[in-house]
Design an enzyme around this catalytic site. Sequence first.
Site, PDB file in Angstrom:
ATOM      1  N   HIS A  44      -8.606   0.034   5.409  1.00 34.08           N
ATOM      2  CA  HIS A  44      -9.317   0.162   6.690  1.00 34.08           C
ATOM      3  C   HIS A  44      -8.360   0.752   7.743  1.00 34.08           C
ATOM      4  O   HIS A  44      -7.169   0.406   7.765  1.00 34.08           O
ATOM      5  CB  HIS A  44      -9.794  -1.220   7.148  1.00 34.08           C
ATOM      6  CG  HIS A  44     -10.956  -1.176   8.095  1.00 34.08           C
ATOM      7  ND1 HIS A  44     -10.873  -0.627   9.346  1.00 34.08           N
ATOM      8  CD2 HIS A  44     -12.225  -1.629   7.969  1.00 34.08           C
ATOM      9  CE1 HIS A  44     -12.037  -0.760   9.955  1.00 34.08           C
ATOM     10  NE2 HIS A  44     -12.881  -1.341   9.154  1.00 34.08           N
TER      11      HIS A  44
ATOM     12  N   GLY B  54      -9.081  -2.855   2.363  1.00 33.10           N
ATOM     13  CA  GLY B  54     -10.497  -2.552   2.163  1.00 33.10           C
ATOM     14  C   GLY B  54     -10.726  -1.447   1.143  1.00 33.10           C
ATOM     15  O   GLY B  54     -11.806  -1.338   0.571  1.00 33.10           O
TER      16      GLY B  54
ATOM     17  N   TYR C 220     -11.228 -12.172   6.025  1.00 36.67           N
ATOM     18  CA  TYR C 220     -12.057 -11.271   5.220  1.00 36.67           C
ATOM     19  C   TYR C 220     -13.510 -11.731   5.275  1.00 36.67           C
ATOM     20  O   TYR C 220     -13.810 -12.908   5.492  1.00 36.67           O
ATOM     21  CB  TYR C 220     -11.544 -11.219   3.779  1.00 36.67           C
ATOM     22  CG  TYR C 220     -11.779  -9.860   3.171  1.00 36.67           C
ATOM     23  CD1 TYR C 220     -11.081  -8.756   3.648  1.00 36.67           C
ATOM     24  CD2 TYR C 220     -12.726  -9.665   2.195  1.00 36.67           C
ATOM     25  CE1 TYR C 220     -11.306  -7.497   3.125  1.00 36.67           C
ATOM     26  CE2 TYR C 220     -12.969  -8.411   1.658  1.00 36.67           C
ATOM     27  CZ  TYR C 220     -12.252  -7.319   2.150  1.00 36.67           C
ATOM     28  OH  TYR C 220     -12.507  -6.070   1.643  1.00 36.67           O
TER      29      TYR C 220
HETATM   30  O1  YXS Z   1       2.583   7.032  12.534  1.00 37.07           O
HETATM   31  P1  YXS Z   1       1.544   8.067  12.184  1.00 37.07           P
HETATM   32  O2  YXS Z   1       0.623   8.420  13.322  1.00 37.07           O
HETATM   33  O3  YXS Z   1       2.104   9.250  11.431  1.00 37.07           O
HETATM   34  O4  YXS Z   1       0.556   7.350  11.100  1.00 37.07           O
HETATM   35  C1  YXS Z   1       1.117   6.734   9.972  1.00 37.07           C
HETATM   36  C2  YXS Z   1       0.423   5.399   9.816  1.00 37.07           C
HETATM   37  O5  YXS Z   1       0.190   4.724  11.050  1.00 37.07           O
HETATM   38  C3  YXS Z   1      -0.887   5.843   9.226  1.00 37.07           C
HETATM   39  N1  YXS Z   1      -1.516   4.740   8.487  1.00 37.07           N
HETATM   40  C4  YXS Z   1      -2.587   4.061   8.908  1.00 37.07           C
HETATM   41  N2  YXS Z   1      -3.313   4.184  10.037  1.00 37.07           N
HETATM   42  C5  YXS Z   1      -4.349   3.314  10.176  1.00 37.07           C
HETATM   43  N3  YXS Z   1      -4.680   2.360   9.284  1.00 37.07           N
HETATM   44  C6  YXS Z   1      -3.960   2.223   8.146  1.00 37.07           C
HETATM   45  N4  YXS Z   1      -4.335   1.303   7.252  1.00 37.07           N
HETATM   46  C7  YXS Z   1      -2.855   3.095   7.929  1.00 37.07           C
HETATM   47  N5  YXS Z   1      -1.928   3.227   6.952  1.00 37.07           N
HETATM   48  C8  YXS Z   1      -1.126   4.237   7.318  1.00 37.07           C
HETATM   49  O6  YXS Z   1      -0.579   6.891   8.328  1.00 37.07           O
HETATM   50  C9  YXS Z   1       0.639   7.528   8.771  1.00 37.07           C
HETATM   51  C10 YXS Z   1       1.628   7.505   7.625  1.00 37.07           C
HETATM   52  O7  YXS Z   1       1.900   6.138   7.384  1.00 37.07           O
HETATM   53  P2  YXS Z   1       3.340   5.672   6.837  1.00 37.07           P
HETATM   54  O8  YXS Z   1       4.394   6.423   7.569  1.00 37.07           O
HETATM   55  O9  YXS Z   1       3.360   4.190   6.881  1.00 37.07           O
HETATM   56  O10 YXS Z   1       3.273   6.193   5.318  1.00 37.07           O
HETATM   57  P3  YXS Z   1       4.160   5.683   4.085  1.00 37.07           P
HETATM   58  O11 YXS Z   1       3.929   6.667   3.012  1.00 37.07           O
HETATM   59  O12 YXS Z   1       5.552   5.379   4.548  1.00 37.07           O
HETATM   60  O13 YXS Z   1       3.517   4.285   3.686  1.00 37.07           O
HETATM   61  C11 YXS Z   1       2.225   4.282   3.110  1.00 37.07           C
HETATM   62  C12 YXS Z   1       1.687   2.847   3.185  1.00 37.07           C
HETATM   63  C13 YXS Z   1       0.217   2.845   2.730  1.00 37.07           C
HETATM   64  C14 YXS Z   1       2.539   1.915   2.274  1.00 37.07           C
HETATM   65  C15 YXS Z   1       1.805   2.372   4.668  1.00 37.07           C
HETATM   66  O14 YXS Z   1       1.199   3.358   5.488  1.00 37.07           O
HETATM   67  C16 YXS Z   1       1.104   1.067   4.885  1.00 37.07           C
HETATM   68  O15 YXS Z   1       1.607  -0.012   4.502  1.00 37.07           O
HETATM   69  N6  YXS Z   1      -0.135   1.152   5.499  1.00 37.07           N
HETATM   70  C17 YXS Z   1      -0.913  -0.057   5.743  1.00 37.07           C
HETATM   71  C18 YXS Z   1      -1.549  -0.566   4.444  1.00 37.07           C
HETATM   72  C19 YXS Z   1      -2.416  -1.767   4.768  1.00 37.07           C
HETATM   73  O16 YXS Z   1      -1.905  -2.832   5.152  1.00 37.07           O
HETATM   74  N7  YXS Z   1      -3.716  -1.587   4.672  1.00 37.07           N
HETATM   75  C20 YXS Z   1      -4.699  -2.640   4.980  1.00 37.07           C
HETATM   76  C21 YXS Z   1      -5.520  -2.180   6.226  1.00 37.07           C
HETATM   77  S1  YXS Z   1      -6.551  -3.476   6.798  1.00 37.07           S
HETATM   78  C22 YXS Z   1      -7.774  -3.536   5.611  1.00 37.07           C
HETATM   79  O17 YXS Z   1      -7.937  -2.640   4.817  1.00 37.07           O
HETATM   80  C23 YXS Z   1      -8.683  -4.722   5.605  1.00 37.07           C
HETATM   81  C24 YXS Z   1      -9.360  -4.954   6.910  1.00 37.07           C
HETATM   82  S2  YXS Z   1      -7.797  -6.172   5.106  1.00 37.07           S
HETATM   83  O18 YXS Z   1      -6.771  -6.346   6.137  1.00 37.07           O
HETATM   84  O19 YXS Z   1      -8.724  -7.240   5.093  1.00 37.07           O
HETATM   85  O20 YXS Z   1      -7.224  -5.890   3.871  1.00 37.07           O
END
Ligand code: YXS
Length: 265
Positions: free
Chosen positions: A70, A114, A144
């Site tokens: 998400h 998500g 969730y």
């Molecule tokens: O800083 P910029 O503007 O370049 O943007 C960065 C990140 O902010 C963006 N980005 C995201 N933006 C919004 N929502 C996200 N979930 C998200 N993930 C990433 O993408 C740009 C590059 O990210 P970066 O530098 O971290 O890339 P990386 O290759 O070093 O790392 C990739 C990840 C996926 C390991 C890392 O981006 C990460 O940990 N992202 C968050 C993963 C996460 O926690 N997702 C759960 C979202 S909440 C959800 O899905 C549900 C509601 S729940 O919480 O219930 O599970």
Amino acid sequence: MSDTPPSDLVTVGIANRVATLTLNNAAKRNALSAALLDALVAGLKSLDTQEVRVVILRAAAGLPVWSAGHDIKELPRGHEDPLGYSDPLEKALRAIRELPVPVIAMVHGTVWGGAFDLVLSCDMIVADETASFAITPVNLGLPYNTTGLMHFIGRLPMNLIKEMFFTAAPLKAADAEHWHIVNHLVPSAELEGFTRTLAEGMTAKAPLAVAVIKEQLRVLSDYQPIAAQVFERIQDMRRQVYESADFQEGIAAFLEKRKAVFRGT
Ligand code: YXS
């Protein structure tokens, strides 16, 4: 990498009665923004399911992240259910589950939050060794939603659900195969060919029978009687979580690129 223009967030290709929908926002790690999810739903609804008999849902080739889940920046910041019925992610999950043709998730790279619910909402999953799957609400302090939890209860053993939700740790591809989360785990080099062969093996089957059996399986597995008072209690508990300071802290920490400190308030 620059942001993908809205019209290209999800690309659609059709060949041999198989539609391939590709998540295409590498710069944001295919974060499930409203724009991307709306494009996904529009792509699914654009398919003439008389001609298209199977859908493959994938990320653009070679990306280390299938989807970062998400779009955290779009999560409501308190006073609103962050995963309500009308949330774009929930609409996309329903669109996949209600599509009258099989949807295969083809997974190369990591799947977060998500996006794992999205992959589980597909009818089958084919993954390669780079795949991993994580569900991460406890990283944000997010409650969730009940429908989402039912998706997991219908697909994974309870002890695995609890370990995945309480640790938020990625499950590696081999473990996903061990727990029967993926239908097939194949080497990266074979992923596209294997998935296409699986898809094309269904295109000549009777589409009405496939559509009705898919819908029967959906309504039968989704049917979970729950007393009104129990539902209201669940919603009240969830409200206390998404109204909490911890939820605010979880989102702020992500946006500030720091580790969250949760205090249970
Ligand atoms: O800083 P910029 O503007 O370049 O943007 C960065 C990140 O902010 C963006 N980005 C995201 N933006 C919004 N929502 C996200 N979930 C998200 N993930 C990433 O993408 C740009 C590059 O990210 P970066 O530098 O971290 O890339 P990386 O290759 O070093 O790392 C990739 C990840 C996926 C390991 C890392 O981006 C990460 O940990 N992202 C968050 C993963 C996460 O926690 N997702 C759960 C979202 S909440 C959800 O899905 C549900 C509601 S729940 O919480 O219930 O599970």
